[in-house]
Design a protein around this motif. Structure first.
Motif, short mmCIF file in Angstrom:
data_model
loop_
_atom_site.label_atom_id
_atom_site.label_comp_id
_atom_site.label_asym_id
_atom_site.label_seq_id
_atom_site.Cartn_x
_atom_site.Cartn_y
_atom_site.Cartn_z
N GLN A 1 8.06 10.89 -6.23
CA GLN A 1 9.16 9.95 -6.01
C GLN A 1 8.66 8.52 -5.91
OE1 GLN A 1 10.59 11.11 -1.99
NE2 GLN A 1 10.09 9.00 -1.43
N ALA A 2 9.54 7.57 -6.15
CA ALA A 2 9.25 6.16 -5.91
C ALA A 2 9.18 5.95 -4.40
CB ALA A 2 10.35 5.31 -6.53
N PRO A 3 8.54 4.87 -3.96
CA PRO A 3 8.49 4.60 -2.52
C PRO A 3 9.88 4.61 -1.90
CG PRO A 3 7.02 3.13 -3.68
CD PRO A 3 7.80 3.86 -4.72
N GLY A 4 9.99 5.22 -0.73
CA GLY A 4 11.28 5.32 -0.08
C GLY A 4 11.17 5.13 1.42
N PRO A 5 12.32 5.11 2.09
CA PRO A 5 12.33 4.92 3.54
C PRO A 5 11.71 6.11 4.27
CG PRO A 5 14.51 5.48 2.76
CD PRO A 5 13.65 5.31 1.55
N ASP A 6 11.47 5.91 5.55
CA ASP A 6 10.89 6.94 6.39
C ASP A 6 11.70 8.23 6.30
OD1 ASP A 6 9.04 8.01 8.11
OD2 ASP A 6 9.99 7.20 9.90
N SER A 7 11.02 9.32 6.08
CA SER A 7 11.63 10.64 5.95
C SER A 7 10.55 11.66 6.27
CB SER A 7 12.14 10.83 4.52
OG SER A 7 12.50 12.16 4.29
N GLY A 8 10.94 12.85 6.52
CA GLY A 8 9.96 13.88 6.80
C GLY A 8 9.41 14.54 5.56
N ASN A 9 9.96 14.17 4.38
CA ASN A 9 9.59 14.85 3.14
C ASN A 9 9.35 13.85 2.01
OD1 ASN A 9 10.15 17.62 4.07
ND2 ASN A 9 12.25 16.89 4.19
N VAL A 10 8.62 14.32 1.00
CA VAL A 10 8.45 13.59 -0.25
C VAL A 10 8.99 14.47 -1.37
CG1 VAL A 10 6.08 14.45 -0.59
CG2 VAL A 10 6.81 12.31 -1.71
N ALA A 11 9.60 13.86 -2.38
CA ALA A 11 10.17 14.60 -3.52
C ALA A 11 9.23 14.53 -4.72
CB ALA A 11 11.54 14.04 -3.90
N ILE A 12 9.08 15.66 -5.38
CA ILE A 12 8.27 15.75 -6.60
C ILE A 12 9.14 16.41 -7.67
CG2 ILE A 12 6.15 16.60 -7.68
CD1 ILE A 12 5.42 14.89 -5.32
N ALA A 13 9.37 15.70 -8.78
CA ALA A 13 10.14 16.27 -9.89
C ALA A 13 9.21 17.10 -10.76
CB ALA A 13 10.78 15.16 -10.71
N LEU A 14 9.56 18.38 -10.94
CA LEU A 14 8.79 19.31 -11.77
C LEU A 14 9.59 19.63 -13.02
CD1 LEU A 14 7.83 21.64 -8.80
CD2 LEU A 14 6.34 19.96 -9.90
N ASP A 15 9.00 20.35 -13.96
CA ASP A 15 9.69 20.68 -15.22
C ASP A 15 11.03 21.38 -15.00
OD1 ASP A 15 7.94 19.55 -17.04
OD2 ASP A 15 6.75 21.37 -17.24
N GLN A 16 11.07 22.34 -14.08
CA GLN A 16 12.30 23.13 -13.91
C GLN A 16 12.81 23.15 -12.48
OE1 GLN A 16 11.58 26.97 -15.65
NE2 GLN A 16 11.60 26.14 -17.72
N SER A 17 12.28 22.24 -11.64
CA SER A 17 12.75 22.20 -10.25
C SER A 17 12.41 20.86 -9.61
CB SER A 17 12.13 23.34 -9.44
OG SER A 17 10.74 23.21 -9.37
N LEU A 18 13.00 20.65 -8.45
CA LEU A 18 12.68 19.51 -7.61
C LEU A 18 12.05 20.07 -6.34
CD1 LEU A 18 12.86 16.43 -7.07
CD2 LEU A 18 15.02 16.92 -5.88
N ALA A 19 10.83 19.66 -6.08
CA ALA A 19 10.13 20.12 -4.88
C ALA A 19 10.28 19.07 -3.78
CB ALA A 19 8.66 20.37 -5.17
N THR A 20 10.57 19.52 -2.58
CA THR A 20 10.50 18.65 -1.41
C THR A 20 9.38 19.20 -0.53
OG1 THR A 20 12.28 19.89 -0.35
CG2 THR A 20 12.89 17.85 -1.45
N VAL A 21 8.46 18.33 -0.20
CA VAL A 21 7.27 18.73 0.55
C VAL A 21 7.25 17.96 1.86
CG1 VAL A 21 4.76 18.90 0.48
CG2 VAL A 21 6.07 19.00 -1.66
N SER A 22 7.08 18.67 2.96
CA SER A 22 6.99 17.99 4.26
C SER A 22 5.71 17.14 4.26
CB SER A 22 6.97 19.00 5.41
OG SER A 22 5.80 19.79 5.36
N LEU A 23 5.78 16.00 4.94
CA LEU A 23 4.61 15.12 4.98
C LEU A 23 3.44 15.75 5.70
CD1 LEU A 23 6.30 11.65 5.50
CD2 LEU A 23 5.48 12.68 3.38
N SER A 24 3.70 16.78 6.49
CA SER A 24 2.60 17.52 7.14
C SER A 24 1.95 18.47 6.15
CB SER A 24 3.13 18.32 8.33
OG SER A 24 3.97 19.37 7.88
N GLY A 25 2.66 18.77 5.05
CA GLY A 25 2.16 19.71 4.05
C GLY A 25 2.45 21.16 4.36
#
Length: 147
Positions: free
Chosen positions: A84-108
């Motif tokens: 994702q592009a830089p965004g406001p404080d959140s507990g997750n980061v978004a990753i666009a994949l070929d067939q899905s959108l992944a949301t990953v917690s910043l803790s991993g």
């Protein structure tokens, strides 16, 4: 890369270091902090972004995701993925994949995949700002021609 809080994040992948700083009115870096993340040196296709005051580095080649606060995760099917592009404080980061959108917690610790109905080449979610920097006399600066 510039975060939404105007913090600039720069990665030296070969050295395994991540730096954060802001710029004063003259374009000189102030408040530089460096974080050693040895795994950065193994990344083949790194992408960098920020969620609030946390830098996130994602390697499309391996699916590895690392944060400036020590979070680590590995995504499945990461070829062609876009962070994702830089965004406001959140507990997750978004990753666009070929067939899905992944949301990953910043803790991993948590990865959620939301399947999409169509497949295609992912695009970076959101908009981003970049800054051109150069290292002069051991300080990061914006060249005068760009100010």
């Amino acid at each position: 890369m510039v975060g939404t809080d105007d913090t600039i994040w720069a990665a030296d992948y070969a050295a395994g270091k991540l730096a954060s700083f802001t710029l004063d009115d003259d374009g000189t870096a102030v408040g530089e902090e460096q974080i050693e993340i040895p795994e950065l040196s193994n990344m083949k296709k790194p992408q960098i972004s920020a969620v609030g005051n946390t830098a996130v580095v994602f390697d499309e080649a391996s699916g590895e995701l690392l944060t400036s606060k020590g979070g680590k995760a590995t995504l499945e099917n990461a070829a062609n993925a876009r962070i994702q592009a830089p965004g406001p404080d959140s507990g997750n980061v978004a990753i666009a994949l070929d067939q899905s959108l992944a949301t990953v917690s910043l803790s991993g610790k948590d990865i959620n995949y939301q399947q999409v109905d169509t497949a295609g080449t992912p695009h970076r979610p959101g908009a981003s700002r970049l800054v051109h920097l150069c290292r002069m006399a051991d300080q990061w600066r914006i060249p005068a021609i760009l100010r």
